[in-house]
Design a protein around this motif. Structure first.
Motif, short mmCIF file in Angstrom:
data_model
loop_
_atom_site.label_atom_id
_atom_site.label_comp_id
_atom_site.label_asym_id
_atom_site.label_seq_id
_atom_site.Cartn_x
_atom_site.Cartn_y
_atom_site.Cartn_z
N GLU A 102 1.07 -1.71 0.48
CA GLU A 102 -0.03 -0.13 0.68
C GLU A 102 0.87 1.24 0.07
OE1 GLU A 102 -3.22 0.97 -0.40
OE2 GLU A 102 -4.20 -1.52 -0.47
N PHE A 103 0.25 2.26 -1.24
CA PHE A 103 0.90 3.41 -0.78
C PHE A 103 1.47 4.54 0.65
CE2 PHE A 103 0.94 8.42 -1.24
CZ PHE A 103 1.89 8.23 -2.27
N SER A 104 0.73 3.97 1.42
CA SER A 104 0.17 4.88 2.32
C SER A 104 1.39 4.20 3.64
CB SER A 104 -1.46 4.95 2.89
OG SER A 104 -1.57 3.48 3.50
N ARG A 105 1.44 3.33 3.89
CA ARG A 105 3.10 2.65 4.18
C ARG A 105 3.90 3.09 3.80
NH1 ARG A 105 2.27 -3.78 3.96
NH2 ARG A 105 4.27 -3.73 5.55
N GLN A 106 4.31 3.18 2.46
CA GLN A 106 5.65 3.72 1.38
C GLN A 106 5.60 5.08 2.03
OE1 GLN A 106 6.59 2.35 -2.52
NE2 GLN A 106 4.51 1.08 -2.43
N GLN A 107 4.32 5.68 2.08
CA GLN A 107 5.21 7.41 2.17
C GLN A 107 5.83 7.96 3.11
OE1 GLN A 107 1.46 9.18 2.13
NE2 GLN A 107 2.15 11.39 1.37
N SER A 108 5.77 7.16 4.14
CA SER A 108 7.08 7.60 5.53
C SER A 108 8.10 7.43 5.06
CB SER A 108 6.42 7.15 6.32
OG SER A 108 6.65 6.04 6.77
N MET A 109 8.47 6.20 4.53
CA MET A 109 10.23 6.36 3.85
C MET A 109 10.57 6.76 3.12
SD MET A 109 9.98 1.57 4.44
CE MET A 109 12.37 1.68 4.32
N LEU A 110 9.57 7.20 1.44
CA LEU A 110 9.93 7.93 0.35
C LEU A 110 10.80 9.32 0.89
CD1 LEU A 110 6.59 6.70 -1.66
CD2 LEU A 110 8.95 5.89 -2.07
N ALA A 111 9.48 9.80 2.33
CA ALA A 111 10.22 11.00 2.55
C ALA A 111 11.59 11.29 3.29
CB ALA A 111 9.69 11.82 3.58
N ARG A 112 11.78 10.32 3.50
CA ARG A 112 13.75 10.13 3.58
C ARG A 112 14.32 10.13 2.32
NH1 ARG A 112 13.07 4.40 7.68
NH2 ARG A 112 11.32 5.22 8.69
N ASP A 113 13.63 10.09 1.02
CA ASP A 113 15.39 9.93 0.45
C ASP A 113 14.12 10.76 -0.81
OD1 ASP A 113 17.03 10.59 -1.74
OD2 ASP A 113 17.40 8.45 -1.73
N PRO A 114 13.29 12.37 -1.16
CA PRO A 114 12.78 12.64 -1.47
C PRO A 114 13.25 12.34 -3.02
CG PRO A 114 12.81 13.45 0.19
CD PRO A 114 14.18 13.10 0.33
N GLY A 115 12.30 12.55 -4.00
CA GLY A 115 11.81 12.15 -5.49
C GLY A 115 12.44 10.40 -5.95
N ARG A 116 13.17 9.36 -5.18
CA ARG A 116 13.60 8.56 -5.83
C ARG A 116 12.89 7.13 -4.81
NH1 ARG A 116 18.45 9.02 -7.30
NH2 ARG A 116 19.49 10.49 -6.93
N PRO A 117 12.26 5.88 -5.70
CA PRO A 117 11.55 4.90 -5.58
C PRO A 117 12.21 3.92 -4.04
CG PRO A 117 11.81 5.47 -7.51
CD PRO A 117 12.30 5.95 -7.01
N LEU A 118 11.46 3.54 -3.10
CA LEU A 118 11.99 2.72 -2.82
C LEU A 118 12.54 1.18 -3.40
CD1 LEU A 118 9.53 2.26 -0.08
CD2 LEU A 118 11.31 3.41 0.21
N ALA A 119 13.94 1.19 -2.18
CA ALA A 119 14.75 0.03 -3.60
C ALA A 119 14.04 -1.38 -2.86
CB ALA A 119 15.73 -0.67 -2.45
N PRO A 120 13.76 -1.95 -4.25
CA PRO A 120 12.66 -2.90 -4.00
C PRO A 120 13.19 -4.50 -3.25
CG PRO A 120 13.91 -3.53 -5.84
CD PRO A 120 14.38 -1.87 -5.67
N ALA A 121 14.78 -3.87 -2.41
CA ALA A 121 15.24 -4.66 -0.54
C ALA A 121 13.66 -4.02 -0.05
CB ALA A 121 16.56 -4.43 -0.50
N ALA A 122 14.19 -2.59 0.30
CA ALA A 122 12.76 -2.29 1.27
C ALA A 122 11.23 -2.71 0.85
CB ALA A 122 13.35 -0.85 1.27
N ILE A 123 11.12 -3.05 -0.12
CA ILE A 123 10.29 -3.66 -0.42
C ILE A 123 9.44 -4.61 -0.23
CG2 ILE A 123 8.54 -3.75 -2.41
CD1 ILE A 123 8.35 -0.84 -1.97
#
Length: 724
Positions: free
Chosen positions: A475-496
């Motif tokens: 869910e995007f709502s679960r990713q949003q907080s981690m996306l704010a740590r590195d703005p503009g870049r998607p999460l790495a596959p390992a983090a997902i």
């Protein structure tokens, strides 16, 4: 020593393979056509919004086409078309697999260029259909009656379900019923209906595309370029496409919006109907005062890119182009030919090379150097590259960060950044903007709650699949907080993967069936085909997807014969023409009538036939336009009695039989009488002289004097010829 080298080499290869597995897919879907109501649910959210043209589609995205709607999705050279009341989802879309589900409705597929090892699978509530060859296919899914109809216009397909599997060949139709246990019948394919005709017209449009001569056939959306621009060859860039009918201040990547699409991150969605291929493949160049799109090499399979741009700023103000005081802004401009693209997402060296060499002419050695010296070591600022479009006036756009992340169209709010300021700010590797929920929903985020939503039974309905799709997206709502740590870049596959293990996502409603050996089937006669269930919905203005078929198969599939069942009566068939009667001419008197030979003509001469008064009251032939009376047998025709020709205008008294131009009663070949003034003049008789003793005192007149005009008899001073 050698053993150690082998171990290190094996570890390096394993690391490269693992890195390649984490690469995003090299192809993506595109919403290429919309008509009527259709809604869209991006992967990772639960909201439905109005579908937007040119939206990038990938694994987990869903489409619902409501009453009266139509939609088309393109993936490279493959096309999917959805009719009204159809639920569609990408279960898996990567470089090797195109797996989609049809929970309900009608889906037409045009598979043009299947590659070796590729998987093309369509999953329905009771069977899984595997497309095995290029061709055209149609699938109707009706879960209410637990029936799936599959038609193979061209190609072949394997159908699996309920512990059974069978092959469906070209020009065949299968009707499969049941759930856990299925039963099926195979018939000859019927003729296409109105939906098939429309789909065939869309296919013909792409098959005749002029742009196919200049780009790879796997470039998604190239066929939309034909009606909105022109192609021209240049000495520096080769074949270039120039858009027409654009705004005076138009520039690439100005009129559209930014959407957050996982796993690529910030993705450009253009407002123009043709705006997909030029913004996800190739490069842009400013040539002769106009922008032109330069496609990549046509011989290389293209790799999709979310946006081929370079980023300007993104961490604060400093643009000075009219933004609010203290507002952070971000800018961008299009990459030019032979310039590298630096993805904002995590990729392997192989992907980095392929996404560049397939979209522009650039050396692989140069690309590898960029990957090692810039992409890996410098993730924030790119200062060692000189971009040509950076110095073009009007090429660099900038907006405030909140506008950038809003998902709204930026054509009116974008500001042109002066060239001098761009050089002062510098080039960034990624925009420092954290995506919001509206960034995922896109330009129609405000339609949440108003967009057509499929019934709950459709969303929860399981489909049968031969291959297990990947896990549901986080869910995007679960990713949003981690996306704010590195703005503009998607999460790495390992983090997902860690997030998925910590809290498993909702499972995709799929029922996996074990593959079994397909067996041949017998084709039943079409007369035994049962009437298909009516899947039309109330208010659907279009024909039902299973309506009786009216069109001729030659309009969409010329090689497919018409094998529809015989109608009860010939008079009820469409385009029925009643046979002509035996005698097309009006009846004639009994004296000349010959019933055995309708076209028989009596041998009597025409003047001796029955009088005109005995004929029925029909229009006279003499009154017809361009009528010419046939020549009679005798040289001088006799005047007909006036009462025998009531409809022709005749003089009261007979006329002389001399030829006149306006005399319609004259014979076709009158006897020619030369006028008196043209009678040849009498010449004095000439006696030929003896050739042995010619008379030398007079000129020789045995040969005609062609050059001398004929003498006037009144002034003839010639000597009379001698006679013997």
């Amino acid at each position: 020593m050698r053993q150690t080298q082998r171990v290190l080499f094996a570890l390096a290869v394993s690391a490269a393979l693992l890195a390649a597995q984490d690469d995003p897919p090299g192809r993506a879907g595109r919403l290429s056509y919309l008509e009527g109501p259709a809604s869209f649910q991006p992967a990772g959210v639960q909201d439905w919004v109005d579908a937007a043209l040119n939206r990038t589609l990938t694994t987990g995205d869903q489409l619902w086409v409501s009453d009266g709607g139509r939609a088309e999705v393109q993936v490279g050279s493959t096309t999917y078309r959805l009719n009204s009341n159809s639920a569609f989802q990408f279960l898996n879309l990567d470089d090797e697999t195109e797996q989609v589900s049809l929970s309900e409705g009608t889906l037409t597929i045009r598979l043009r260029r299947p590659e070796s090892g590729q998987v093309y699978e369509v999953d329905t509530p009771n069977v899984a259909i595997t497309l095995q060859a290029s061709g055209a296919y149609r699938i109707d899914a009706d879960p209410n009656s637990q029936t799936t109809r599959v038609i193979v216009w061209r190609g072949s397909a394997e159908i699996t379900g309920g512990g059974q599997a069978f092959l469906l060949e070209e020009r065949q139709e299968a009707a499969v019923t049941g759930d856990q246990q299925i039963s099926y019948n195979v018939y000859d394919a019927p003729g296409p209906d109105a939906w098939d005709t429309w789909s065939g017209q869309r296919d013909s449009r792409r098959d005749r595309s002029v742009s196919a001569r200049y780009v790879s056939p796997e470039v998604t959306g190239y066929d939309d370029l034909d009606g909105y621009g022109r192609w021209s060859s240049t000495p520096d860039y080769g074949d270039v496409w120039y858009p027409s009918a654009v705004a005076a201040d138009w520039a690439p990547y100005r009129y559209g919006h930014w959407a957050w699409v996982s796993p690529w991150g910030w993705t450009w969605v253009d407002d123009a109907s043709w705006g997909f291929a030029p913004f996800h493949y190739g490069r842009w160049a400013y040539i002769g005062g106009a922008w032109g799109w330069c496609p990549g090499p046509a011989s290389i399979r293209p790799v999709y890119a979310p946006a081929l741009v370079a980023w300007v700023g993104g961490g604060g103000g400093g643009f000075g182009v009219g933004f609010a005081a203290g507002a952070a802004a971000v800018g961008w401009f299009a990459l030019g030919p032979r310039e590298p693209f630096f993805p904002t997402y995590h990729v392997s060296p192989g992907y980095f090379a392929n996404v560049n060499v397939s979209n522009t002419v650039i050396n692989r050695t140069v690309i590898n150097n960029y990957y090692n010296t810039t992409y890996i070591t410098n993730r924030t600022n790119i200062s060692n590259i000189s971009y040509r479009n950076q110095g073009i006036r009007g090429a660099v756009m900038a907006v405030e960060q909140n506008q950038f992340a809003s998902g709204q169209s930026l054509g009116r709010v974008a500001r042109v950044v002066p060239v001098a300021q761009v050089r002062q700010i510098g080039i960034m590797a990624a925009p420092s903007v954290t995506p919001q929920r509206s960034s995922v929903l896109g330009v129609h985020a405000a339609t949440v709650g108003r967009a057509p939503r499929p019934p709950a039974a459709v969303l929860s309905r399981a489909v049968v699949a031969r291959r297990a799709p990947p896990a549901a997206p986080v869910e995007f709502s679960r990713q949003q907080s981690m996306l704010a740590r590195d703005p503009g870049r998607p999460l790495a596959p390992a983090a997902i993967q860690q997030m998925r293990q910590a809290q498993p996502a909702a499972r995709i409603p799929v029922r996996i069936v074990a593959p079994v050996q397909a067996r041949p089937v017998a084709v039943r006669p079409n007369a035994a085909r049962p009437a298909p269930p009516n899947m039309a919905r109330p208010g659907d203005s279009r024909p039902s997807v299973v309506a009786p078929r009216q069109m001729e198969p030659a309009q969409i599939h010329p090689q497919q014969p018409d094998v529809r069942p015989a109608a009860p009566s010939p008079e009820t068939r469409p385009n029925y023409t009643r046979p002509a009667p035996e005698r097309a001419t009006p009846p004639v008197p009994a004296a000349t009538q010959t019933p055995q030979r309708p076209n028989y003509t009596a041998p009597e001469a025409r003047p001796q036939r029955a009088p005109d008064a005995a004929r029925p009251a029909t229009p006279s032939p003499e009154t017809r336009p361009n009528y010419t009376r046939p020549a009679p047998e005798r040289a001088t025709p006799q005047a007909q009695p006036e009462q025998a020709r009531p409809q022709a205008t005749q003089p009261a008294e007979p006329r002389p039989r001399s030829y006149q131009p306006n005399d319609t009663q004259a014979p076709r070949r009158p006897t020619y009488t030369p006028p008196p003034e043209r009678q040849p003049r009498a010449e004095p008789q000439r006696v030929p002289q003896d050739r042995a003793q010619p008379d030398r005192s007079q000129p020789d007149r045995t040969q005609p004097d062609r050059a001398r005009p004929q003498a006037d008899p009144k002034r003839d001073d010639r000597q009379p010829e001698r006679t013997r």
